[in-house]
Scaffold this motif. Structure first.
Motif, PDB file in Angstrom:
ATOM      1  N   LYS A 138       0.774  -0.898   0.023  1.00 55.40           N
ATOM      2  CA  LYS A 138       0.544   0.046   0.362  1.00 55.40           C
ATOM      3  C   LYS A 138       1.065   1.003  -0.048  1.00 55.40           C
ATOM      4  CE  LYS A 138      -3.635   2.477   2.320  1.00 55.40           C
ATOM      5  NZ  LYS A 138      -4.785   2.574   3.878  1.00 55.40           N
ATOM      6  N   LEU A 139       0.863   1.884  -1.280  1.00 56.80           N
ATOM      7  CA  LEU A 139       1.952   3.339  -1.174  1.00 56.80           C
ATOM      8  C   LEU A 139       0.941   3.991   0.034  1.00 56.80           C
ATOM      9  CD1 LEU A 139       1.773   3.747  -4.981  1.00 56.80           C
ATOM     10  CD2 LEU A 139       2.984   2.465  -3.448  1.00 56.80           C
ATOM     11  N   GLY A 193      -8.245   2.754  -0.687  1.00 57.48           N
ATOM     12  CA  GLY A 193      -8.697   1.860   0.054  1.00 57.48           C
ATOM     13  C   GLY A 193      -8.485   0.193  -0.782  1.00 57.48           C
ATOM     14  N   THR A 194      -8.050   0.860  -2.380  1.00 55.77           N
ATOM     15  CA  THR A 194      -7.322  -0.891  -2.841  1.00 55.77           C
ATOM     16  C   THR A 194      -6.561  -1.663  -2.775  1.00 55.77           C
ATOM     17  OG1 THR A 194      -8.188   0.827  -4.884  1.00 55.77           O
ATOM     18  CG2 THR A 194      -7.353  -1.779  -5.627  1.00 55.77           C
ATOM     19  N   ALA A 195      -5.695  -1.581  -2.231  1.00 58.83           N
ATOM     20  CA  ALA A 195      -4.887  -1.886  -1.608  1.00 58.83           C
ATOM     21  C   ALA A 195      -5.319  -3.220  -0.270  1.00 58.83           C
ATOM     22  CB  ALA A 195      -3.389  -1.704  -1.376  1.00 58.83           C
ATOM     23  N   GLU A 210       3.027  -0.973   4.193  1.00 59.21           N
ATOM     24  CA  GLU A 210       3.336   0.323   3.585  1.00 59.21           C
ATOM     25  C   GLU A 210       4.358   0.594   3.283  1.00 59.21           C
ATOM     26  OE1 GLU A 210       1.317   3.126   5.950  1.00 59.21           O
ATOM     27  OE2 GLU A 210      -0.926   2.707   6.126  1.00 59.21           O
ATOM     28  N   MET A 211       4.358   0.819   2.079  1.00 59.26           N
ATOM     29  CA  MET A 211       5.810   1.726   1.020  1.00 59.26           C
ATOM     30  C   MET A 211       5.378   2.606   0.632  1.00 59.26           C
ATOM     31  SD  MET A 211       7.115  -1.972  -0.499  1.00 59.26           S
ATOM     32  CE  MET A 211       8.899  -1.144  -0.818  1.00 59.26           C
ATOM     33  N   CYS A 245      12.787  -3.433  -4.731  1.00 59.44           N
ATOM     34  CA  CYS A 245      11.394  -3.691  -3.698  1.00 59.44           C
ATOM     35  C   CYS A 245      12.306  -5.066  -3.217  1.00 59.44           C
ATOM     36  CB  CYS A 245      10.468  -3.556  -3.833  1.00 59.44           C
ATOM     37  SG  CYS A 245      10.108  -1.997  -4.072  1.00 59.44           S
ATOM     38  N   GLU A 246      12.879  -4.512  -2.148  1.00 56.13           N
ATOM     39  CA  GLU A 246      13.476  -5.603  -0.657  1.00 56.13           C
ATOM     40  C   GLU A 246      12.507  -5.931   0.213  1.00 56.13           C
ATOM     41  OE1 GLU A 246      17.158  -6.818  -1.070  1.00 56.13           O
ATOM     42  OE2 GLU A 246      17.951  -6.384  -3.104  1.00 56.13           O
ATOM     43  N   VAL A 247      12.045  -6.088   0.817  1.00 56.92           N
ATOM     44  CA  VAL A 247      11.515  -6.800   1.611  1.00 56.92           C
ATOM     45  C   VAL A 247      11.699  -8.082   2.027  1.00 56.92           C
ATOM     46  CG1 VAL A 247       9.475  -6.563   2.993  1.00 56.92           C
ATOM     47  CG2 VAL A 247       9.716  -4.424   1.428  1.00 56.92           C
ATOM     48  N   ALA A 248      12.079  -7.517   3.926  1.00 52.88           N
ATOM     49  CA  ALA A 248      13.500  -8.527   4.092  1.00 52.88           C
ATOM     50  C   ALA A 248      11.968  -9.970   5.070  1.00 52.88           C
ATOM     51  CB  ALA A 248      12.850  -8.684   5.745  1.00 52.88           C
TER      52      ALA A 248
END
Length: 257
Positions: A7-8, A14-16, A29-30, A37-40
């Protein structure tokens, strides 16, 4: 494979949030959603860029993205380039004014279904992966961005989610069942396109070929068409009645009438 919905911070629609609930996936959220993008803790990130739903890998070796876009230049070119003379049309059995009803039992990103619908066939798309189904649903829903010709084609495509082997043969039958297991054995030296590698990694292995073909033969009324890599063995020990061979792939046809 662990997936999260992005979700940006700038998104107030609210779409995400709705997508995360629908797919039962965590929401993160980002500030931006880009190809690096790298998210652990997550293998894939699923998010909206404008109206397009995009799946991205966080693995550096699988960097790329999946998005269902029926305005793709290569897809449109193929659909408009003497499609009736291409092997997929011959394999399905398009002749004269005859347009068979088709079940694309492993729809993937919907490219073959689009080609079949561009021929005038009514195509039912079945996809077992909730994530890939969401990508397809988004691609089919973005009607306001498509031209009239594309809209006409997409109106012949009916999407549903489910496992092919769980379909009850007596409940619904189609002239043609189209199978594309997508994952034939490949030589180690063969290169796989990034989007296909990402899709293969996401979906994992399909069911046994013989079981798939046997079930398809119970549902189809006229023929079963199996897409294979050119040098791959048939899906089962059953010998195809007809084969249409191209430079990199072929279509094995099993006739019922």
């Amino acid at each position: 494979m662990k997936t999260a919905v992005v979700k940006l911070l700038s998104d107030a629609t609210g779409t995400a949030d709705a997508l995360a609930v629908d797919l039962n996936l965590p929401l993160i959220e980002m500030s931006a959603f880009d190809s690096l993008c790298e998210v652990a803790g997550f293998d894939y990130l699923l998010g909206f860029v404008d109206s397009r739903l995009i799946l991205r890998s966080t693995d550096p070796d699988l960097l790329g993205e999946l998005c269902v876009d029926f305005l793709d230049t290569k897809l449109k070119h193929r659909a408009q380039s003497a499609i009736r003379n291409q092997n997929i049309a011959k394999a399905i059995g398009v002749k004269g004014k005859h347009r068979p009803s088709v079940l694309d039992a492993m729809a993937g990103l919907g490219k073959d279904a689009y080609l079949l619908a561009s021929l005038g066939c009514e195509v039912s798309l079945l996809e077992r992966s909730p994530i890939v189904h969401a990508l397809l649903r988004n691609g089919l829903a973005r009607m306001e961005f498509y031209d009239t010709e594309t809209k006409t084609i997409l109106n012949r495509m009916n999407l549903r989610m489910g496992e092919f082997l769980e379909l009850v043969p007596a409940s619904q039958q189609f002239d043609v069942v189209y199978l594309d297991p997508m994952f034939p054995e490949r030589r180690k030296s063969a290169k796989v396109k990034k989007d296909m590698a990402l899709l293969q990694n996401l979906l994992g292995h399909q069911s046994e070929g013989a079981e798939l073909l046997e079930h398809a033969l119970q549902i189809a009324t006229k023929r079963v068409v199996v897409k294979r890599a050119k040098l791959s063995p048939p899906l089962s020990a059953a010998k195809p009645d007809i084969q249409f061979k191209g430079s990199s792939s072929r279509y094995d046809v099993y006739l019922l009438v």
